[in-house]
Enzyme design. Structure first.
Site, PDB file in Angstrom:
ATOM      1  N   SER A 163       3.974  -6.178   2.837  1.00 29.23           N
ATOM      2  CA  SER A 163       2.518  -6.117   3.533  1.00 29.23           C
ATOM      3  C   SER A 163       1.398  -6.699   2.549  1.00 29.23           C
ATOM      4  CB  SER A 163       2.128  -4.625   3.658  1.00 29.23           C
ATOM      5  OG  SER A 163       0.938  -4.713   4.484  1.00 29.23           O
ATOM      6  N   LEU A 164       0.438  -6.020   2.115  1.00 28.02           N
ATOM      7  CA  LEU A 164      -0.698  -6.853   1.286  1.00 28.02           C
ATOM      8  C   LEU A 164       0.072  -7.352   0.302  1.00 28.02           C
ATOM      9  CD1 LEU A 164      -1.844  -5.497  -1.735  1.00 28.02           C
ATOM     10  CD2 LEU A 164      -1.874  -3.479  -0.403  1.00 28.02           C
ATOM     11  N   ARG A 203      -9.395  -7.687   3.868  1.00 31.21           N
ATOM     12  CA  ARG A 203      -8.263  -7.064   4.793  1.00 31.21           C
ATOM     13  C   ARG A 203      -8.250  -5.410   4.866  1.00 31.21           C
ATOM     14  NH1 ARG A 203      -2.807  -5.422   4.099  1.00 31.21           N
ATOM     15  NH2 ARG A 203      -1.306  -6.163   5.326  1.00 31.21           N
ATOM     16  N   GLN A 246       0.894  -1.072  -0.094  1.00 32.89           N
ATOM     17  CA  GLN A 246      -0.057   0.142  -0.050  1.00 32.89           C
ATOM     18  C   GLN A 246       0.770   1.121  -0.073  1.00 32.89           C
ATOM     19  OE1 GLN A 246      -3.061  -0.104   2.700  1.00 32.89           O
ATOM     20  NE2 GLN A 246      -3.607   1.901   2.847  1.00 32.89           N
ATOM     21  N   GLN A 265       0.258 -10.280  10.688  1.00 35.93           N
ATOM     22  CA  GLN A 265       1.048  -9.214   9.897  1.00 35.93           C
ATOM     23  C   GLN A 265       0.214  -8.038  10.174  1.00 35.93           C
ATOM     24  OE1 GLN A 265       0.276  -7.992   6.349  1.00 35.93           O
ATOM     25  NE2 GLN A 265       1.759  -9.111   5.111  1.00 35.93           N
ATOM     26  N   HIS A 289       0.335  -1.641  10.526  1.00 36.28           N
ATOM     27  CA  HIS A 289       1.098  -2.603  11.481  1.00 36.28           C
ATOM     28  C   HIS A 289       1.552  -2.075  12.914  1.00 36.28           C
ATOM     29  CE1 HIS A 289       1.645  -4.713   7.544  1.00 36.28           C
ATOM     30  NE2 HIS A 289       1.898  -3.905   7.110  1.00 36.28           N
TER      31      HIS A 289
END
Length: 333
Positions: free
Chosen positions: A119-120, A144, A37, A274, A225
């Protein structure tokens, strides 16, 4: 036709054709990097779809799976909608796999030895590797993003990038101001995350300490996070229990551990963690290079991951692909 089944057949018969699941180190295979992102930009994916039938098919299947047009928001924006967490996460997932499809279609996909995602992007990597089928992977990313957006709206959080200091310096600042270490991206580039007022106070203290070359608050919707995402993490854990996950066919590395992850239940657990835990991107890249991988293709906009790779190891070669012109510049495999 069932969307999941149709893409699964394509994935097995065409999209992943020729991929060596356990490549020998001496062959020096290529790694795929998938964006996280913040890399999104209006127009992403449009030039691919204008020139690649395979990329266009991925977007059409994504629109059908979601029940709303991720292609329209990716191609046309507006920017304020595309940057919403619930939109940008599936947008980056779809573009990453559309790039893969176009690479395969044009004969430019080299032997792939590993897939990594920030991340994603870890979910994109896992879907490429066969842990999720396309529709499940996309809907999981969309959920998510939705859950994280809800958490962002329920809290007042932000993130700050600290450049040039040591991890010990960053941890000391984070502990003093009660915020979390969110991203260990590459040597000298670490991100803290948490309550907005606390993060900005930490940023002021970091600047005053003289230990950092640059301290920059990030333009983000929330404290990704960090513990402020706990509600999203809890709900995402429940959602993941409903999704089928298979063992990946090629190496994929966990953001939570920085190490190879193969067991479906471990993948499920790590993806849950995560959302609130630190992203160990530097460790992921080092784990990939330990397999003998020194060249990568970055699938997504912005060339962010290429920049990080050079700071991790100057010997690494990364070709960044987002537009059709960048894909065309790659040699045929």
């Amino acid at each position: 036709m069932n969307l999941s089944a149709s893409f699964r057949v394509k994935s097995a018969d065409a999209l992943f054709e020729g991929v060596n699941i356990q490549p020998p180190i001496q062959d020096m295979p290529t790694g795929l990097l998938f964006s996280g992102q913040g890399a999104q930009s209006v127009g992403m994916g449009r030039s691919l779809c204008d020139s690649s039938a395979a990329a266009l098919a991925v977007y059409k299947k994504a629109d059908e799976a979601l029940g709303w047009s991720i292609s329209s928001l990716s191609f046309n924006g507006p920017a304020e909608n595309l940057t919403e967490t619930r939109v940008c996460q599936p947008a980056l997932f779809v573009q990453g796999l559309a790039i893969v499809a176009a690479l395969e279609e044009t004969g430019r996909m080299p032997q792939i030895g590993a897939a990594l995602g920030l991340s994603l992007g870890e979910l994109t990597a896992l879907t490429y590797a066969g842990a999720f089928d396309f529709a499940d992977g996309l809907r999981t990313v969309a959920e998510r993003g939705r859950l994280m957006q809800v958490a962002c709206e329920a809290t007042d959080g932000t993130m700050v990038s600290l450049v040039g200091g040591s991890i010990e310096d960053v941890k000391a600042v984070a502990a003093e101001f009660d915020v979390d270490v969110a991203n260990l991206n590459c040597p000298g580039q670490i991100v803290i995350s948490g309550d907005k007022a606390k993060c900005l106070a930490a940023a002021d203290a970091a600047k005053a300490s003289g230990k950092f070359k640059m301290v920059a608050p990030l333009k983000v919707a929330g404290a990704y996070h960090s513990r402020l995402m706990q509600s999203a993490g809890d709900a995402f854990t429940e959602y993941l229990r409903t999704v089928k996950i298979s063992a990946p066919r090629i190496p994929v590395f966990s953001n939570v551990t920085g190490k190879l992850v193969q067991d479906p239940e471990e993948i499920r657990q790590n993806l849950s963690l995560q959302v609130t835990h630190s992203v160990l991107w530097e460790e992921d890249m080092k784990s990939a290079t330990a397999l003998g991988i020194t060249s990568f293709i970055e699938c997504g906009p912005g060339k962010v991951l290429a920049g990080m790779a050079k700071r991790i190891d100057k010997a690494l070669a990364v070709a960044s692909v987002s537009e059709w012109s960048e894909l065309e510049a790659l040699p045929k495999a």
